[in-house]
Design a protein around this motif. Sequence first.
Motif, short mmCIF file in Angstrom:
data_model
loop_
_atom_site.label_atom_id
_atom_site.label_comp_id
_atom_site.label_asym_id
_atom_site.label_seq_id
_atom_site.Cartn_x
_atom_site.Cartn_y
_atom_site.Cartn_z
N LEU A 101 0.78 -1.23 0.00
CA LEU A 101 0.00 0.00 0.00
C LEU A 101 0.82 1.29 0.00
O LEU A 101 0.35 2.32 -0.48
N CYS A 102 2.03 1.24 0.55
CA CYS A 102 2.71 2.50 0.89
C CYS A 102 3.69 2.98 -0.18
O CYS A 102 4.33 2.18 -0.86
N ASP A 103 3.80 4.30 -0.27
CA ASP A 103 4.79 4.94 -1.13
C ASP A 103 6.12 5.09 -0.40
O ASP A 103 7.19 4.94 -0.99
N SER A 104 6.03 5.41 0.89
CA SER A 104 7.22 5.67 1.71
C SER A 104 7.08 4.92 3.02
O SER A 104 5.98 4.52 3.40
N ILE A 105 8.21 4.75 3.71
CA ILE A 105 8.17 4.14 5.04
C ILE A 105 9.08 4.91 5.99
O ILE A 105 10.03 5.58 5.57
N SER A 106 8.75 4.81 7.26
CA SER A 106 9.65 5.25 8.33
C SER A 106 9.69 4.12 9.34
O SER A 106 8.64 3.62 9.78
N ILE A 107 10.90 3.70 9.69
CA ILE A 107 11.08 2.62 10.66
C ILE A 107 11.55 3.24 11.97
O ILE A 107 12.52 4.02 12.00
N ILE A 108 10.85 2.92 13.05
CA ILE A 108 11.19 3.46 14.36
C ILE A 108 11.70 2.33 15.26
O ILE A 108 11.18 1.21 15.25
N LYS A 109 12.75 2.63 16.01
CA LYS A 109 13.37 1.64 16.90
C LYS A 109 13.79 2.35 18.18
O LYS A 109 14.55 3.32 18.13
N TYR A 110 13.28 1.88 19.32
CA TYR A 110 13.62 2.46 20.62
C TYR A 110 13.45 3.98 20.62
O TYR A 110 14.29 4.73 21.15
N GLY A 111 12.36 4.46 20.00
CA GLY A 111 12.05 5.88 20.04
C GLY A 111 12.80 6.74 19.06
O GLY A 111 12.72 7.97 19.13
N LYS A 112 13.54 6.13 18.13
CA LYS A 112 14.29 6.89 17.13
C LYS A 112 13.93 6.39 15.73
O LYS A 112 13.78 5.19 15.52
N ILE A 113 13.82 7.32 14.78
CA ILE A 113 13.61 6.95 13.38
C ILE A 113 14.95 6.51 12.82
O ILE A 113 15.91 7.29 12.76
N ILE A 114 15.05 5.25 12.40
CA ILE A 114 16.34 4.72 11.95
C ILE A 114 16.41 4.56 10.43
O ILE A 114 17.49 4.35 9.89
N GLU A 115 15.29 4.66 9.76
CA GLU A 115 15.27 4.56 8.30
C GLU A 115 14.02 5.26 7.81
O GLU A 115 12.94 5.12 8.37
N SER A 116 14.15 6.06 6.75
CA SER A 116 13.01 6.79 6.25
C SER A 116 13.24 7.15 4.79
O SER A 116 14.36 7.48 4.40
N GLY A 117 12.19 7.06 3.97
CA GLY A 117 12.32 7.45 2.57
C GLY A 117 11.34 6.71 1.69
O GLY A 117 10.48 5.96 2.17
N LYS A 118 11.47 6.89 0.38
CA LYS A 118 10.62 6.21 -0.58
C LYS A 118 10.91 4.71 -0.54
O LYS A 118 12.07 4.29 -0.54
N LEU A 119 9.86 3.91 -0.53
CA LEU A 119 10.00 2.47 -0.35
C LEU A 119 10.87 1.85 -1.44
O LEU A 119 11.76 1.05 -1.15
N ASN A 120 10.65 2.22 -2.69
CA ASN A 120 11.40 1.62 -3.79
C ASN A 120 12.89 1.96 -3.72
O ASN A 120 13.73 1.19 -4.18
N ASP A 121 13.22 3.12 -3.15
CA ASP A 121 14.62 3.49 -3.01
C ASP A 121 15.26 2.78 -1.82
O ASP A 121 16.36 2.26 -1.91
N ILE A 122 14.56 2.76 -0.70
CA ILE A 122 15.13 2.23 0.54
C ILE A 122 15.46 0.75 0.41
O ILE A 122 16.50 0.29 0.86
N LYS A 123 14.59 -0.01 -0.24
CA LYS A 123 14.79 -1.45 -0.30
C LYS A 123 16.08 -1.84 -1.01
O LYS A 123 16.58 -2.93 -0.85
N HIS A 124 16.64 -0.93 -1.80
CA HIS A 124 17.83 -1.27 -2.57
C HIS A 124 19.07 -0.52 -2.09
O HIS A 124 20.11 -0.57 -2.74
N LEU A 125 18.97 0.19 -0.95
CA LEU A 125 20.08 1.02 -0.53
C LEU A 125 21.32 0.22 -0.14
O LEU A 125 22.42 0.55 -0.54
N ASN A 126 21.12 -0.82 0.66
CA ASN A 126 22.28 -1.44 1.31
C ASN A 126 22.63 -2.83 0.82
O ASN A 126 23.80 -3.18 0.72
#
Length: 288
Positions: free
Chosen positions: A194-219
Amino acid sequence: MKLIELENVSKSFGRYKALDNINLSLDNGEVLGFIGPNGSGKTTTLRIILGMLKSKGSARVFGMDAWKDAVSIHRNLSYVPGDVNLWPNMTGGEVIDLFLRIKDSREKKYRDDLMEEFELDPRKKCRTYSKGNRQKVALIAALCSDVDLYIFDEPTSGLDPLMESIFQKQVKKLKNQGKSILLSSHILTEVESLCDSISIIKYGKIIESGKLNDIKHLNTSNFIIETQKPVIKLLTPVKNISIIGNRLELSVDKENIGLLINELNSYNIKSIESKSQTLEELFMSHYR
Protein backbone atom coordinates in the motif's frame (compact mmCIF):
# COMPACT_ATOMS: atom_id res chain seq x y z
CA MET A 1 2.24 21.29 1.54
CA LYS A 2 3.18 18.64 4.10
CA LEU A 3 0.07 17.39 5.88
CA ILE A 4 2.10 16.09 8.83
CA GLU A 5 5.45 17.48 9.92
CA LEU A 6 7.22 16.48 13.12
CA GLU A 7 10.55 18.16 13.85
CA ASN A 8 12.80 17.08 16.73
CA VAL A 9 9.87 15.67 18.68
CA SER A 10 10.69 14.11 22.05
CA LYS A 11 8.43 12.60 24.70
CA SER A 12 9.29 11.20 28.11
CA PHE A 13 7.18 9.43 30.70
CA GLY A 14 9.09 9.97 33.92
CA ARG A 15 12.60 8.66 33.32
CA TYR A 16 11.55 6.64 30.29
CA LYS A 17 12.22 8.39 26.96
CA ALA A 18 9.56 7.14 24.54
CA LEU A 19 10.62 9.39 21.63
CA ASP A 20 14.04 10.90 21.05
CA ASN A 21 14.15 13.85 18.60
CA ILE A 22 12.22 12.17 15.80
CA ASN A 23 11.45 13.75 12.44
CA LEU A 24 8.51 12.51 10.40
CA SER A 25 6.62 13.98 7.46
CA LEU A 26 3.69 13.07 5.23
CA ASP A 27 3.19 14.77 1.87
CA ASN A 28 -0.15 15.54 0.27
CA GLY A 29 -1.46 12.44 -1.52
CA GLU A 30 1.16 10.15 0.03
CA VAL A 31 0.70 6.82 1.83
CA LEU A 32 3.33 6.50 4.58
CA GLY A 33 4.01 3.22 6.35
CA PHE A 34 5.11 3.67 9.96
CA ILE A 35 6.60 0.45 11.26
CA GLY A 36 8.35 -0.87 14.34
CA PRO A 37 7.75 -3.50 17.05
CA ASN A 38 5.66 -3.02 20.17
CA GLY A 39 7.22 -0.46 22.48
CA SER A 40 9.16 1.30 19.73
CA GLY A 41 7.15 4.55 19.99
CA LYS A 42 4.64 4.23 17.14
CA THR A 43 1.46 4.79 19.14
CA THR A 44 3.05 7.59 21.18
CA THR A 45 3.93 9.34 17.91
CA LEU A 46 0.38 8.97 16.59
CA ARG A 47 -1.09 10.33 19.82
CA ILE A 48 1.13 13.40 19.51
CA ILE A 49 -0.05 13.90 15.91
CA LEU A 50 -3.65 13.59 17.12
CA GLY A 51 -3.12 16.17 19.86
CA MET A 52 -3.68 13.63 22.63
CA LEU A 53 -0.19 14.07 24.08
CA LYS A 54 1.94 17.18 24.45
CA SER A 55 5.59 16.90 23.44
CA LYS A 56 8.82 18.79 23.01
CA GLY A 57 9.67 19.90 19.48
CA SER A 58 7.33 20.91 16.68
CA ALA A 59 4.29 18.79 15.68
CA ARG A 60 2.16 20.28 12.91
CA VAL A 61 -0.83 18.87 10.99
CA PHE A 62 -2.31 20.80 8.04
CA GLY A 63 0.19 23.51 9.00
CA MET A 64 -1.42 23.88 12.45
CA ASP A 65 -0.09 23.06 15.89
CA ALA A 66 -1.11 19.48 16.71
CA TRP A 67 -1.72 20.30 20.40
CA LYS A 68 -3.21 23.80 20.30
CA ASP A 69 -5.34 23.34 17.17
CA ALA A 70 -6.44 19.73 17.74
CA VAL A 71 -10.16 20.46 17.41
CA SER A 72 -9.76 22.16 14.02
CA ILE A 73 -7.41 19.43 12.82
CA HIS A 74 -9.81 16.63 13.75
CA ARG A 75 -12.51 18.04 11.49
CA ASN A 76 -10.46 16.93 8.50
CA LEU A 77 -9.02 13.58 9.57
CA SER A 78 -10.23 10.09 10.39
CA TYR A 79 -8.47 7.84 12.90
CA VAL A 80 -8.76 4.12 13.59
CA PRO A 81 -6.89 2.76 16.64
CA GLY A 82 -5.63 -0.79 16.99
CA ASP A 83 -8.04 -1.61 19.82
CA VAL A 84 -11.48 -0.06 19.35
CA ASN A 85 -13.82 0.65 22.29
CA LEU A 86 -17.47 1.32 21.48
CA TRP A 87 -20.60 2.27 23.43
CA PRO A 88 -21.86 -1.13 24.62
CA ASN A 89 -25.60 -0.34 24.44
CA MET A 90 -25.52 1.14 20.94
CA THR A 91 -25.70 -0.98 17.80
CA GLY A 92 -22.86 -0.99 15.31
CA GLY A 93 -25.03 0.85 12.79
CA GLU A 94 -25.89 3.56 15.33
CA VAL A 95 -22.20 4.12 16.11
CA ILE A 96 -21.33 4.41 12.42
CA ASP A 97 -24.19 6.88 11.84
CA LEU A 98 -23.09 8.93 14.85
CA PHE A 99 -19.58 9.30 13.45
CA LEU A 100 -20.94 10.14 10.00
CA ARG A 101 -23.12 12.90 11.48
CA ILE A 102 -20.08 14.31 13.30
CA LYS A 103 -18.21 14.42 9.98
CA ASP A 104 -21.32 15.70 8.18
CA SER A 105 -21.05 12.76 5.77
CA ARG A 106 -23.96 11.73 3.57
CA GLU A 107 -22.31 8.58 2.22
CA LYS A 108 -25.24 6.30 3.15
CA LYS A 109 -24.95 4.05 0.09
CA TYR A 110 -21.20 3.70 0.51
CA ARG A 111 -21.81 2.89 4.20
CA ASP A 112 -24.24 0.11 3.25
CA ASP A 113 -21.85 -1.25 0.62
CA LEU A 114 -19.02 -1.36 3.16
CA MET A 115 -21.20 -3.09 5.75
CA GLU A 116 -22.00 -5.77 3.19
CA GLU A 117 -18.41 -6.09 2.04
CA PHE A 118 -17.03 -6.33 5.60
CA GLU A 119 -19.89 -8.71 6.54
CA LEU A 120 -20.94 -6.57 9.52
CA ASP A 121 -24.38 -6.99 11.09
CA PRO A 122 -25.20 -3.37 12.09
CA ARG A 123 -28.23 -4.38 14.20
CA LYS A 124 -26.22 -6.06 16.96
CA LYS A 125 -25.29 -4.27 20.18
CA CYS A 126 -21.62 -3.35 20.39
CA ARG A 127 -21.20 -5.32 23.61
CA THR A 128 -21.81 -8.52 21.61
CA TYR A 129 -19.14 -7.76 19.00
CA SER A 130 -15.82 -9.56 18.81
CA LYS A 131 -12.61 -7.52 18.52
CA GLY A 132 -12.69 -8.00 14.74
CA ASN A 133 -16.26 -6.69 14.47
CA ARG A 134 -15.47 -3.65 16.63
CA GLN A 135 -12.59 -2.99 14.28
CA LYS A 136 -14.95 -3.21 11.30
CA VAL A 137 -17.27 -0.58 12.82
CA ALA A 138 -14.38 1.87 13.19
CA LEU A 139 -13.04 1.14 9.71
CA ILE A 140 -16.43 1.63 8.03
CA ALA A 141 -16.99 4.92 9.87
CA ALA A 142 -13.51 6.15 8.90
CA LEU A 143 -13.70 5.06 5.27
CA CYS A 144 -17.09 6.77 4.83
CA SER A 145 -15.69 10.11 6.01
CA ASP A 146 -14.63 12.43 3.21
CA VAL A 147 -11.49 13.91 4.79
CA ASP A 148 -7.98 14.71 3.58
CA LEU A 149 -6.03 12.64 6.13
CA TYR A 150 -6.56 9.08 7.37
CA ILE A 151 -4.54 7.68 10.27
CA PHE A 152 -4.66 3.92 10.81
CA ASP A 153 -2.93 2.35 13.84
CA GLU A 154 -2.81 -1.44 13.36
CA PRO A 155 -6.22 -1.21 11.62
CA THR A 156 -6.55 -4.87 10.65
CA SER A 157 -5.82 -6.21 14.14
CA GLY A 158 -8.38 -8.96 14.77
CA LEU A 159 -9.46 -9.24 11.11
CA ASP A 160 -9.14 -12.43 9.08
CA PRO A 161 -7.11 -12.43 5.82
CA LEU A 162 -10.21 -11.88 3.65
CA MET A 163 -11.18 -8.76 5.63
CA GLU A 164 -7.56 -7.56 5.48
CA SER A 165 -7.69 -7.76 1.68
CA ILE A 166 -10.93 -5.73 1.64
CA PHE A 167 -9.30 -3.06 3.81
CA GLN A 168 -6.32 -2.95 1.44
CA LYS A 169 -8.65 -2.54 -1.53
CA GLN A 170 -10.38 0.40 0.18
CA VAL A 171 -7.06 2.08 1.02
CA LYS A 172 -5.99 1.77 -2.62
CA LYS A 173 -9.25 3.48 -3.58
CA LEU A 174 -8.48 6.36 -1.19
CA LYS A 175 -4.96 6.54 -2.60
CA ASN A 176 -6.34 6.82 -6.14
CA GLN A 177 -8.51 9.72 -4.93
CA GLY A 178 -5.38 11.57 -3.81
CA LYS A 179 -6.01 11.15 -0.07
CA SER A 180 -3.11 11.13 2.41
CA ILE A 181 -2.71 8.13 4.69
CA LEU A 182 -0.48 7.33 7.66
CA LEU A 183 -0.53 3.57 8.22
CA SER A 184 1.05 1.95 11.26
CA SER A 185 1.09 -1.82 10.81
CA HIS A 186 2.83 -5.02 11.88
CA ILE A 187 1.86 -6.67 8.60
CA LEU A 188 4.84 -5.88 6.39
CA THR A 189 3.23 -7.29 3.24
CA GLU A 190 0.36 -4.83 3.83
CA VAL A 191 2.78 -1.90 4.11
CA GLU A 192 4.72 -3.05 1.05
CA SER A 193 1.52 -3.36 -0.98
CA LEU A 194 0.00 0.00 0.00
CA CYS A 195 2.71 2.50 0.89
CA ASP A 196 4.79 4.94 -1.13
CA SER A 197 7.22 5.67 1.71
CA ILE A 198 8.17 4.14 5.04
CA SER A 199 9.65 5.25 8.33
CA ILE A 200 11.08 2.62 10.66
CA ILE A 201 11.19 3.46 14.36
CA LYS A 202 13.37 1.64 16.90
CA TYR A 203 13.62 2.46 20.62
CA GLY A 204 12.05 5.88 20.04
CA LYS A 205 14.29 6.89 17.13
CA ILE A 206 13.61 6.95 13.38
CA ILE A 207 16.34 4.72 11.95
CA GLU A 208 15.27 4.56 8.30
CA SER A 209 13.01 6.79 6.25
CA GLY A 210 12.32 7.45 2.57
CA LYS A 211 10.62 6.21 -0.58
CA LEU A 212 10.00 2.47 -0.35
CA ASN A 213 11.40 1.62 -3.79
CA ASP A 214 14.62 3.49 -3.01
CA ILE A 215 15.13 2.23 0.54
CA LYS A 216 14.79 -1.45 -0.30
CA HIS A 217 17.83 -1.27 -2.57
CA LEU A 218 20.08 1.02 -0.53
CA ASN A 219 22.28 -1.44 1.31
CA THR A 220 21.86 -5.06 0.35
CA SER A 221 21.46 -7.20 -2.75
CA ASN A 222 20.18 -10.78 -2.66
CA PHE A 223 21.62 -13.45 -4.96
CA ILE A 224 20.92 -17.03 -5.93
CA ILE A 225 24.11 -18.49 -7.40
CA GLU A 226 24.91 -21.92 -8.84
CA THR A 227 28.54 -23.02 -9.28
CA GLN A 228 30.20 -26.04 -10.92
CA LYS A 229 32.36 -26.72 -7.85
CA PRO A 230 30.89 -26.83 -4.34
CA VAL A 231 31.63 -23.73 -2.24
CA ILE A 232 33.11 -24.67 1.11
CA LYS A 233 33.87 -21.24 2.56
CA LEU A 234 33.59 -17.58 1.53
CA LEU A 235 36.01 -14.86 2.61
CA THR A 236 33.76 -12.04 1.33
CA PRO A 237 31.45 -10.69 4.10
CA VAL A 238 27.91 -11.93 3.33
CA LYS A 239 24.62 -12.26 5.24
CA ASN A 240 21.87 -14.86 5.46
CA ILE A 241 23.92 -17.42 3.56
CA SER A 242 22.47 -20.83 2.70
CA ILE A 243 24.59 -23.41 0.86
CA ILE A 244 22.99 -26.58 -0.53
CA GLY A 245 25.42 -28.49 -2.74
CA ASN A 246 26.46 -26.17 -5.56
CA ARG A 247 23.65 -23.66 -4.91
CA LEU A 248 24.05 -20.57 -2.73
CA GLU A 249 21.49 -18.06 -1.49
CA LEU A 250 22.91 -15.01 0.24
CA SER A 251 22.74 -11.27 0.83
CA VAL A 252 25.70 -8.97 0.32
CA ASP A 253 26.31 -5.25 0.84
CA LYS A 254 26.60 -3.49 -2.50
CA GLU A 255 30.21 -2.44 -1.95
CA ASN A 256 31.16 -6.14 -1.64
CA ILE A 257 29.43 -7.46 -4.79
CA GLY A 258 32.63 -7.22 -6.89
CA LEU A 259 34.63 -9.08 -4.25
CA LEU A 260 31.99 -11.82 -4.10
CA ILE A 261 31.91 -12.35 -7.87
CA ASN A 262 35.71 -12.45 -8.10
CA GLU A 263 35.87 -15.03 -5.31
CA LEU A 264 33.14 -17.21 -6.81
CA ASN A 265 34.78 -17.19 -10.24
CA SER A 266 37.26 -19.72 -8.86
CA TYR A 267 34.31 -22.10 -8.34
CA ASN A 268 33.13 -21.63 -11.97
CA ILE A 269 29.80 -19.78 -11.80
CA LYS A 270 27.08 -21.50 -13.85
CA SER A 271 24.24 -19.05 -13.13
CA ILE A 272 23.58 -16.01 -11.01
CA GLU A 273 20.18 -14.48 -10.21
CA SER A 274 19.53 -11.25 -8.34
CA LYS A 275 16.30 -10.72 -6.42
CA SER A 276 14.88 -7.63 -4.77
CA GLN A 277 15.08 -7.19 -1.04
CA THR A 278 11.64 -7.38 0.59
CA LEU A 279 10.44 -4.96 3.22
CA GLU A 280 10.48 -7.81 5.74
CA GLU A 281 14.17 -8.47 5.02
CA LEU A 282 14.93 -4.75 5.37
CA PHE A 283 12.98 -4.55 8.64
CA MET A 284 14.63 -7.64 10.11
CA SER A 285 18.12 -6.42 9.15
CA HIS A 286 17.53 -3.46 11.50
CA TYR A 287 16.12 -5.56 14.35
CA ARG A 288 18.47 -8.56 14.44
